[in-house]
Design a protein around this motif. Structure first.
Motif, PDB file in Angstrom:
ATOM      1  N   TYR A 134       0.727  -1.352   0.125  1.00  0.00           N
ATOM      2  CA  TYR A 134       0.089   0.147  -0.053  1.00  0.00           C
ATOM      3  C   TYR A 134       0.756   1.190   0.120  1.00  0.00           C
ATOM      4  CZ  TYR A 134      -3.727   3.240   1.492  1.00  0.00           C
ATOM      5  OH  TYR A 134      -4.479   4.396   1.495  1.00  0.00           O
ATOM      6  N   LEU A 135       1.853   1.285   0.599  1.00  0.00           N
ATOM      7  CA  LEU A 135       2.567   2.762   0.965  1.00  0.00           C
ATOM      8  C   LEU A 135       3.633   2.856  -0.184  1.00  0.00           C
ATOM      9  CD1 LEU A 135       3.506   2.346   4.722  1.00  0.00           C
ATOM     10  CD2 LEU A 135       1.658   3.734   3.824  1.00  0.00           C
ATOM     11  N   PRO A 136       4.315   2.124  -0.584  1.00  0.00           N
ATOM     12  CA  PRO A 136       5.403   2.251  -1.758  1.00  0.00           C
ATOM     13  C   PRO A 136       4.728   2.612  -3.113  1.00  0.00           C
ATOM     14  CG  PRO A 136       5.402  -0.002  -1.338  1.00  0.00           C
ATOM     15  CD  PRO A 136       4.599   0.439  -0.264  1.00  0.00           C
ATOM     16  N   PHE A 137       3.470   2.004  -3.322  1.00  0.00           N
ATOM     17  CA  PHE A 137       2.878   2.093  -4.702  1.00  0.00           C
ATOM     18  C   PHE A 137       1.810   3.456  -4.931  1.00  0.00           C
ATOM     19  CE2 PHE A 137       4.143  -2.106  -4.799  1.00  0.00           C
ATOM     20  CZ  PHE A 137       4.609  -2.240  -6.508  1.00  0.00           C
ATOM     21  N   GLN A 138       1.758   4.090  -3.802  1.00  0.00           N
ATOM     22  CA  GLN A 138       1.031   5.493  -3.872  1.00  0.00           C
ATOM     23  C   GLN A 138       1.530   6.261  -5.051  1.00  0.00           C
ATOM     24  OE1 GLN A 138       0.354   6.671   0.196  1.00  0.00           O
ATOM     25  NE2 GLN A 138      -1.647   5.490   0.170  1.00  0.00           N
ATOM     26  N   ILE A 139       3.020   6.512  -4.715  1.00  0.00           N
ATOM     27  CA  ILE A 139       3.641   7.540  -5.425  1.00  0.00           C
ATOM     28  C   ILE A 139       3.640   7.303  -6.900  1.00  0.00           C
ATOM     29  CG2 ILE A 139       5.700   8.601  -6.149  1.00  0.00           C
ATOM     30  CD1 ILE A 139       6.177   8.851  -2.993  1.00  0.00           C
ATOM     31  N   PRO A 140       3.847   5.824  -7.221  1.00  0.00           N
ATOM     32  CA  PRO A 140       3.894   5.515  -8.783  1.00  0.00           C
ATOM     33  C   PRO A 140       2.715   5.590  -9.404  1.00  0.00           C
ATOM     34  CG  PRO A 140       5.367   3.965  -7.446  1.00  0.00           C
ATOM     35  CD  PRO A 140       4.671   4.933  -6.314  1.00  0.00           C
ATOM     36  N   SER A 141       1.439   5.321  -8.559  1.00  0.00           N
ATOM     37  CA  SER A 141       0.166   5.223  -9.192  1.00  0.00           C
ATOM     38  C   SER A 141      -0.133   6.650  -9.099  1.00  0.00           C
ATOM     39  CB  SER A 141      -0.827   4.678  -7.994  1.00  0.00           C
ATOM     40  OG  SER A 141      -2.240   4.908  -8.296  1.00  0.00           O
ATOM     41  N   ASN A 142       0.144   7.643  -8.558  1.00  0.00           N
ATOM     42  CA  ASN A 142      -0.025   9.254  -8.916  1.00  0.00           C
ATOM     43  C   ASN A 142       0.646   9.518 -10.001  1.00  0.00           C
ATOM     44  OD1 ASN A 142      -2.437   9.321  -7.128  1.00  0.00           O
ATOM     45  ND2 ASN A 142      -1.484  11.394  -6.491  1.00  0.00           N
ATOM     46  N   LEU A 143       1.871   9.107 -10.287  1.00  0.00           N
ATOM     47  CA  LEU A 143       2.497   9.253 -11.568  1.00  0.00           C
ATOM     48  C   LEU A 143       1.767   8.864 -12.857  1.00  0.00           C
ATOM     49  CD1 LEU A 143       6.228   8.579 -10.214  1.00  0.00           C
ATOM     50  CD2 LEU A 143       5.158  11.095 -10.776  1.00  0.00           C
ATOM     51  N   ILE A 144       1.154   7.759 -12.730  1.00  0.00           N
ATOM     52  CA  ILE A 144       0.562   7.188 -13.891  1.00  0.00           C
ATOM     53  C   ILE A 144      -0.855   7.828 -14.075  1.00  0.00           C
ATOM     54  CG2 ILE A 144      -0.598   5.021 -14.568  1.00  0.00           C
ATOM     55  CD1 ILE A 144       1.261   3.408 -13.019  1.00  0.00           C
ATOM     56  N   ILE A 145      -1.582   8.282 -12.966  1.00  0.00           N
ATOM     57  CA  ILE A 145      -2.958   8.899 -12.942  1.00  0.00           C
ATOM     58  C   ILE A 145      -2.730  10.245 -13.611  1.00  0.00           C
ATOM     59  CG2 ILE A 145      -3.091  10.306 -10.903  1.00  0.00           C
ATOM     60  CD1 ILE A 145      -5.974   9.098 -10.707  1.00  0.00           C
ATOM     61  N   SER A 146      -1.388  11.088 -13.306  1.00  0.00           N
ATOM     62  CA  SER A 146      -1.380  12.381 -14.039  1.00  0.00           C
ATOM     63  C   SER A 146      -1.146  12.588 -15.540  1.00  0.00           C
ATOM     64  CB  SER A 146      -0.146  13.088 -13.335  1.00  0.00           C
ATOM     65  OG  SER A 146       1.043  12.278 -13.565  1.00  0.00           O
ATOM     66  N   LYS A 147      -0.966  11.103 -16.214  1.00  0.00           N
ATOM     67  CA  LYS A 147      -0.741  11.162 -17.562  1.00  0.00           C
ATOM     68  C   LYS A 147      -1.844  10.713 -18.334  1.00  0.00           C
ATOM     69  CE  LYS A 147       3.839  11.867 -16.951  1.00  0.00           C
ATOM     70  NZ  LYS A 147       4.407  13.124 -17.538  1.00  0.00           N
TER      71      LYS A 147
ATOM     72  N   ALA B 108      -3.524   1.007  -2.943  1.00  0.00           N
ATOM     73  CA  ALA B 108      -2.756   2.158  -2.933  1.00  0.00           C
ATOM     74  C   ALA B 108      -3.230   3.294  -4.130  1.00  0.00           C
ATOM     75  CB  ALA B 108      -1.439   1.758  -3.285  1.00  0.00           C
ATOM     76  N   VAL B 109      -4.084   2.638  -5.219  1.00  0.00           N
ATOM     77  CA  VAL B 109      -4.368   3.848  -6.062  1.00  0.00           C
ATOM     78  C   VAL B 109      -5.525   4.970  -5.558  1.00  0.00           C
ATOM     79  CG1 VAL B 109      -5.858   3.829  -8.213  1.00  0.00           C
ATOM     80  CG2 VAL B 109      -3.992   2.184  -7.902  1.00  0.00           C
ATOM     81  N   PHE B 110      -6.333   4.371  -4.671  1.00  0.00           N
ATOM     82  CA  PHE B 110      -7.542   5.009  -4.294  1.00  0.00           C
ATOM     83  C   PHE B 110      -7.183   6.613  -3.847  1.00  0.00           C
ATOM     84  CE2 PHE B 110     -11.226   6.460  -1.863  1.00  0.00           C
ATOM     85  CZ  PHE B 110     -11.887   6.841  -2.930  1.00  0.00           C
ATOM     86  N   PHE B 111      -6.579   6.463  -2.524  1.00  0.00           N
ATOM     87  CA  PHE B 111      -6.487   7.834  -1.613  1.00  0.00           C
ATOM     88  C   PHE B 111      -5.908   8.885  -2.508  1.00  0.00           C
ATOM     89  CE2 PHE B 111      -5.308  10.411   1.717  1.00  0.00           C
ATOM     90  CZ  PHE B 111      -6.658  10.916   2.149  1.00  0.00           C
ATOM     91  N   PRO B 112      -4.617   8.599  -2.870  1.00  0.00           N
ATOM     92  CA  PRO B 112      -3.809   9.563  -3.358  1.00  0.00           C
ATOM     93  C   PRO B 112      -4.458   9.944  -4.730  1.00  0.00           C
ATOM     94  CG  PRO B 112      -2.812   7.704  -3.666  1.00  0.00           C
ATOM     95  CD  PRO B 112      -3.843   7.398  -2.635  1.00  0.00           C
ATOM     96  N   GLY B 113      -5.086   9.057  -5.305  1.00  0.00           N
ATOM     97  CA  GLY B 113      -5.955   9.319  -6.943  1.00  0.00           C
ATOM     98  C   GLY B 113      -7.046  10.108  -6.532  1.00  0.00           C
ATOM     99  N   ALA B 114      -7.873   9.999  -5.244  1.00  0.00           N
ATOM    100  CA  ALA B 114      -8.819  10.659  -4.948  1.00  0.00           C
ATOM    101  C   ALA B 114      -8.673  12.097  -4.833  1.00  0.00           C
ATOM    102  CB  ALA B 114      -9.585   9.887  -3.911  1.00  0.00           C
ATOM    103  N   ILE B 115      -7.565  12.429  -4.042  1.00  0.00           N
ATOM    104  CA  ILE B 115      -6.981  13.859  -3.764  1.00  0.00           C
ATOM    105  C   ILE B 115      -6.677  14.349  -4.957  1.00  0.00           C
ATOM    106  CG2 ILE B 115      -5.576  15.113  -2.465  1.00  0.00           C
ATOM    107  CD1 ILE B 115      -7.423  13.685  -0.661  1.00  0.00           C
ATOM    108  N   TYR B 116      -6.057  13.803  -5.977  1.00  0.00           N
ATOM    109  CA  TYR B 116      -5.432  14.280  -7.150  1.00  0.00           C
ATOM    110  C   TYR B 116      -6.726  14.423  -8.032  1.00  0.00           C
ATOM    111  CZ  TYR B 116      -3.714  14.604 -11.914  1.00  0.00           C
ATOM    112  OH  TYR B 116      -3.463  14.817 -13.037  1.00  0.00           O
ATOM    113  N   LEU B 117      -7.782  13.721  -8.193  1.00  0.00           N
ATOM    114  CA  LEU B 117      -8.876  14.247  -8.957  1.00  0.00           C
ATOM    115  C   LEU B 117      -9.696  15.272  -8.144  1.00  0.00           C
ATOM    116  CD1 LEU B 117     -10.882  13.333 -11.375  1.00  0.00           C
ATOM    117  CD2 LEU B 117     -11.783  11.705  -9.960  1.00  0.00           C
TER     118      LEU B 117
END
Length: 233
Positions: free
Chosen positions: A45-58, A101-110
């Motif tokens: 959960y913890l280490p994959f949050q940053i890579p996930s948001n790098l993906i979602i931003s693209k 790990a996708v959800f919470f940082p992705g939700a904040i980004y959206l």
């Protein structure tokens, strides 16, 4: 988004509820092994949050990306009902952590793509309310599922994972229909409404800030170089 966060929190905590219906005995786990099964979720959960948001931003459809991740973690959570050993449980929990790990940082980004800085705090606060709702009612939902112990010869804790996982998949599919993407390509808005939504954010950002050519990775490194970040830490 709040409903998805409630399910995210419940799916993360249902293993603790399964302890009441004998998952430790069925999988021959010790107390230490059960604690490991609880905590190993955060290894992914913890280490994959940053890579996930790098993906979602693209992506041009971040909402669909989040909903797909929700559906996948629902399937993985439901698959926990099929584990027959401690090591299989560890594997499923670790994979579940990666997908969640996708959800919470992705939700904040959206949310940040839709609301101004003055508005964003209230929306994030509302998202945290979902966590507390999941904490308040997760136990009651689990208690109801555990009452199915023995139905069709299936243990109650296995029904818990099946039902909550299936509910997550269903809500994720419905959310994919109604959850908007970016303001400029939101399907639920009229062309004029899209222009207004984009204009609000551009007005706050300003022309100078909007013209900066800084990528996501560069912005991430700049955050670490900011002395204020170190003081907060």
């Amino acid at each position: 988004m709040g409903i998805l966060y409630i399910l995210n929190y419940i799916d993360r905590q249902n293993l603790a509820a399964a302890k009441l219906q004998g998952i430790m005995e069925d999988l021959n786990m010790s107390t230490q092994e059960f604690a490991t099964a609880l905590s190993i979720l955060f290894v992914g959960y913890l280490p994959f949050q940053i890579p996930s948001n790098l993906i979602i931003s693209k992506l041009t459809r971040p909402g669909m990306y989040i909903c797909c991740a929700c559906a996948i973690w629902g399937v993985i959570s439901a698959a926990t009902a099929a584990v027959q050993s401690y090591h299989a449980l560890l594997a499923v929990r670790a994979i579940l952590g990666v997908v969640e790990a996708v959800f919470f940082p992705g939700a904040i980004y959206l949310l940040s793509a839709w609301y101004t800085k003055n508005e964003l705090g209230k929306r994030i606060g509302g998202l945290y309310v979902g966590q507390q709702v999941g904490n308040a009612f997760g136990g009651l939902i689990a208690a109801g599922c555990l009452q199915m112990d023995g139905v069709h010869g299936i243990r109650g804790w296995r029904w818990l994972f099946i039902i909550e996982g299936a509910a997550t998949v269903g809500v994720a599919i419905l959310s994919a229909i109604v959850l908007p993407e970016y303001p400029y390509n939101a399907r639920l808005l009229t062309p004029i409404e899209r222009e207004v939504a984009v204009w609000r954010l551009e007005k706050e950002a300003g022309a100078a800030e909007g013209s900066e050519d800084v990528g996501t990775w560069q912005g991430f490194l700049q955050g670490f170089k900011d002395p204020k970040v170190g003081l907060v830490g």
